[in-house]
Write a protein that holds these residues in place. Structure first.
Motif, PDB file in Angstrom:
ATOM      1  N   ILE A 102     -16.062 -33.464  31.047  1.00 21.16           N
ATOM      2  CA  ILE A 102     -16.823 -32.871  31.963  1.00 21.16           C
ATOM      3  C   ILE A 102     -16.004 -31.895  32.831  1.00 21.16           C
ATOM      4  O   ILE A 102     -15.149 -32.533  33.611  1.00 21.16           O
ATOM      5  CB  ILE A 102     -18.179 -33.712  32.853  1.00 21.16           C
ATOM      6  N   SER A 103     -16.225 -30.463  32.783  1.00 20.03           N
ATOM      7  CA  SER A 103     -15.634 -29.677  33.689  1.00 20.03           C
ATOM      8  C   SER A 103     -16.559 -28.278  33.931  1.00 20.03           C
ATOM      9  O   SER A 103     -16.862 -27.814  32.867  1.00 20.03           O
ATOM     10  CB  SER A 103     -14.173 -29.356  33.051  1.00 20.03           C
ATOM     11  N   GLN A 104     -16.457 -27.950  34.930  1.00 18.58           N
ATOM     12  CA  GLN A 104     -17.131 -26.706  35.224  1.00 18.58           C
ATOM     13  C   GLN A 104     -16.283 -25.463  34.603  1.00 18.58           C
ATOM     14  O   GLN A 104     -16.587 -24.966  34.138  1.00 18.58           O
ATOM     15  CB  GLN A 104     -17.334 -26.505  36.951  1.00 18.58           C
ATOM     16  N   SER A 105     -15.228 -25.386  35.165  1.00 21.09           N
ATOM     17  CA  SER A 105     -14.008 -24.194  34.905  1.00 21.09           C
ATOM     18  C   SER A 105     -13.621 -24.462  33.349  1.00 21.09           C
ATOM     19  O   SER A 105     -13.341 -23.478  32.785  1.00 21.09           O
ATOM     20  CB  SER A 105     -12.960 -24.528  35.879  1.00 21.09           C
ATOM     21  N   GLY A 106     -13.631 -25.720  32.923  1.00 21.32           N
ATOM     22  CA  GLY A 106     -13.088 -26.173  31.598  1.00 21.32           C
ATOM     23  C   GLY A 106     -11.377 -25.410  31.581  1.00 21.32           C
ATOM     24  O   GLY A 106     -10.839 -25.655  30.332  1.00 21.32           O
ATOM     25  N   GLU A 107     -10.689 -25.653  32.828  1.00 17.62           N
ATOM     26  CA  GLU A 107      -9.449 -25.291  32.884  1.00 17.62           C
ATOM     27  C   GLU A 107      -8.813 -26.495  33.521  1.00 17.62           C
ATOM     28  O   GLU A 107      -7.369 -26.205  33.837  1.00 17.62           O
ATOM     29  CB  GLU A 107      -9.099 -23.897  33.671  1.00 17.62           C
ATOM     30  N   THR A 108      -9.501 -27.541  33.941  1.00 16.25           N
ATOM     31  CA  THR A 108      -8.700 -28.613  34.955  1.00 16.25           C
ATOM     32  C   THR A 108      -7.707 -29.193  34.055  1.00 16.25           C
ATOM     33  O   THR A 108      -7.745 -29.739  33.055  1.00 16.25           O
ATOM     34  CB  THR A 108      -9.696 -29.431  35.270  1.00 16.25           C
ATOM     35  N   ALA A 109      -6.451 -29.209  34.505  1.00 20.21           N
ATOM     36  CA  ALA A 109      -5.107 -29.775  33.660  1.00 20.21           C
ATOM     37  C   ALA A 109      -5.330 -31.123  33.391  1.00 20.21           C
ATOM     38  O   ALA A 109      -4.996 -31.547  31.985  1.00 20.21           O
ATOM     39  CB  ALA A 109      -3.893 -29.457  34.552  1.00 20.21           C
ATOM     40  N   LYS A 243     -16.526 -33.901  53.257  1.00 21.75           N
ATOM     41  CA  LYS A 243     -15.039 -33.806  53.550  1.00 21.75           C
ATOM     42  C   LYS A 243     -14.399 -32.587  53.320  1.00 21.75           C
ATOM     43  O   LYS A 243     -14.022 -31.885  54.023  1.00 21.75           O
ATOM     44  CB  LYS A 243     -14.184 -35.173  53.240  1.00 21.75           C
ATOM     45  N   GLU A 244     -14.653 -32.206  51.941  1.00 23.18           N
ATOM     46  CA  GLU A 244     -14.169 -30.954  51.731  1.00 23.18           C
ATOM     47  C   GLU A 244     -14.636 -29.660  52.317  1.00 23.18           C
ATOM     48  O   GLU A 244     -13.616 -28.839  52.715  1.00 23.18           O
ATOM     49  CB  GLU A 244     -14.844 -30.985  50.060  1.00 23.18           C
ATOM     50  N   VAL A 245     -15.698 -29.520  52.694  1.00 20.25           N
ATOM     51  CA  VAL A 245     -16.061 -28.167  53.414  1.00 20.25           C
ATOM     52  C   VAL A 245     -15.914 -28.394  55.003  1.00 20.25           C
ATOM     53  O   VAL A 245     -15.960 -27.366  55.720  1.00 20.25           O
ATOM     54  CB  VAL A 245     -17.358 -27.669  52.976  1.00 20.25           C
TER      55      VAL A 245
END
Ligand code: M6R
Length: 364
Positions: A102-109, A243-245
């Motif tokens: 699963i990946s939004q970007s499709g680029e996560t290493a 925590k992220e934002v």
């Protein structure tokens, strides 16, 4: 380009009903799920023995909800892995297994590396991806696109909702192919899924209540989230988002684990947010909430409209629309995303581009 919203994060939360509609409605016809995955015909899906969901961050949290849904509806065992762990732990993969990335970007290493590992072992791979033509989408044996449109804010919101949508579609499909769901139950779930955009909108309309809670929490130094079962996975996602934002230290705990150590951190005024949407687990989580309250915690509860809440149980209460229990995560996450957003705004944080983070993590 922000369509009148002050931040992309808020715009994207408000886009959730449309994104979910675009993702779900073309895949339901006459009360049946049609996924049209060329490499995964019904006969292959029916023979799938185990599913490994692999992803990072919010996408991994979506996978955790997917596990509950697939195991509940199809009784197919599911493992969920963080991609950076999966790729180095020499996972046991069977020939009738399916690896879902699963990946939004499709680029996560790390997710891409996990995909390559599974393919290298000859295991069938299915990607759930938002960005068309991205690396993961190109390399996976099959793709289910989430069709949410571009997500610009670093904090993932609408992408999580459409990832859940695809996972529920897959869970219902597997449930019927594995003989666990009657035609009527499948039809009912399909009609519930088609109603989700309206329910999500109803959850968004509760924003003024969320803002009031954000005001109370804006100066917190620590926030603890507790829940059981699928609500625990929502706690993990809410904790990450906050925590992220907002840069507030947040932790998510399985409510039943509190007694095994964490409760020692609770003191006067510690904020604790309990998520309790599953009727069978509700009394258990409420009793954990009472325990932390007795130790001075400022407690907040997120539950559905029908839950019976004792008048003085919580300081703050957020109610979400009633939906089938299995689908509750889709509405419950909405106020929690809005809460993270509003707290970050009140603290003057750079909401769309939090420090030290990138939208797409293309190095490991
Ligand atoms: O593009 P991906 O879905 O593969 O990204 C995975 C994570 O990096 C991402 O979900 C991250 O955790 C978000 N910033 C969380 O809001």
């Amino acid at each position: 380009e922000k369509g009148g919203y002050p931040h992309f994060m808020l715009k994207e939360i408000h886009e959730e009903p449309d994104a979910v509609r675009r993702c779900i409605s073309p895949r339901i016809r006459d009360g049946k799920i049609e996924l049209n995955i060329p490499g995964l015909p019904n006969e292959t899906l029916a023979k799938t023995e185990r599913i490994h969901i692999v992803a990072c961050g919010t996408a991994m949290h979506a996978g955790l909800v997917g596990r509950y849904a697939i195991e509940a509806l199809a009784r197919v065992p599911v493992e969920v892995d963080i991609a950076s762990e999966f790729r180095y732990r020499n996972p046991v993969l069977g020939k009738n297994d399916l690896v879902v990335l699963i990946s939004q970007s499709g680029e996560t290493a790390d997710t891409l590396a996990a995909l390559r590992l599974a393919k290298g072992r000859g295991i069938r791979t299915l990607a759930i991806v938002n960005v068309p033509g991205s690396s993961i989408a190109r390399e996976a044996d099959d793709v289910l696109y989430t069709w949410a449109g571009p997500e610009i804010a670093v904090a993932s919101t609408k992408a999580y909702l459409v990832q859940l949508s695809v996972l529920y579609l897959l869970a219902v499909k597997l449930g019927s192919l594995h003989g666990e769901l009657s035609t009527e139950k499948e039809q009912q779930l399909c009609s519930d899924l088609l109603e989700m955009p309206a329910k999500i909108q109803e959850a968004i309309d509760g924003e003024p209540d969320v803002l009031a809670c954000a005001e109370e929490l804006k100066n917190a130094q620590h926030v603890f989230f507790i829940g059981r079962g699928v609500d625990y996975t929502l706690c993990m996602e809410s904790s990450l988002k906050l925590k992220e934002v907002s840069y507030i230290h947040c932790e998510a705990y399985a409510a039943g684990e509190l007694k095994h150590g964490t409760i020692s951190l609770i003191e006067n005024g510690t904020p604790v947010i309990a998520v309790a949407t599953q009727p069978s687990l509700y009394p258990k989580t409420v009793s954990n909430l009472e325990e932390v309250k007795a130790r001075g915690a400022d407690v907040m509860l997120v539950c559905d409209k029908d839950a019976k809440v004792e008048p003085d149980l919580t300081k703050n209460l957020l109610r979400v629309p009633n939906v089938d229990n299995i689908l509750a995560p889709m509405v419950t996450i909405v106020p929690l995303q809005l809460l993270a957003y509003h707290i970050a705004v009140l603290r003057g944080c750079d909401v769309d581009k939090p420090r030290n983070l990138a939208k797409s993590v293309t190095v490991e």
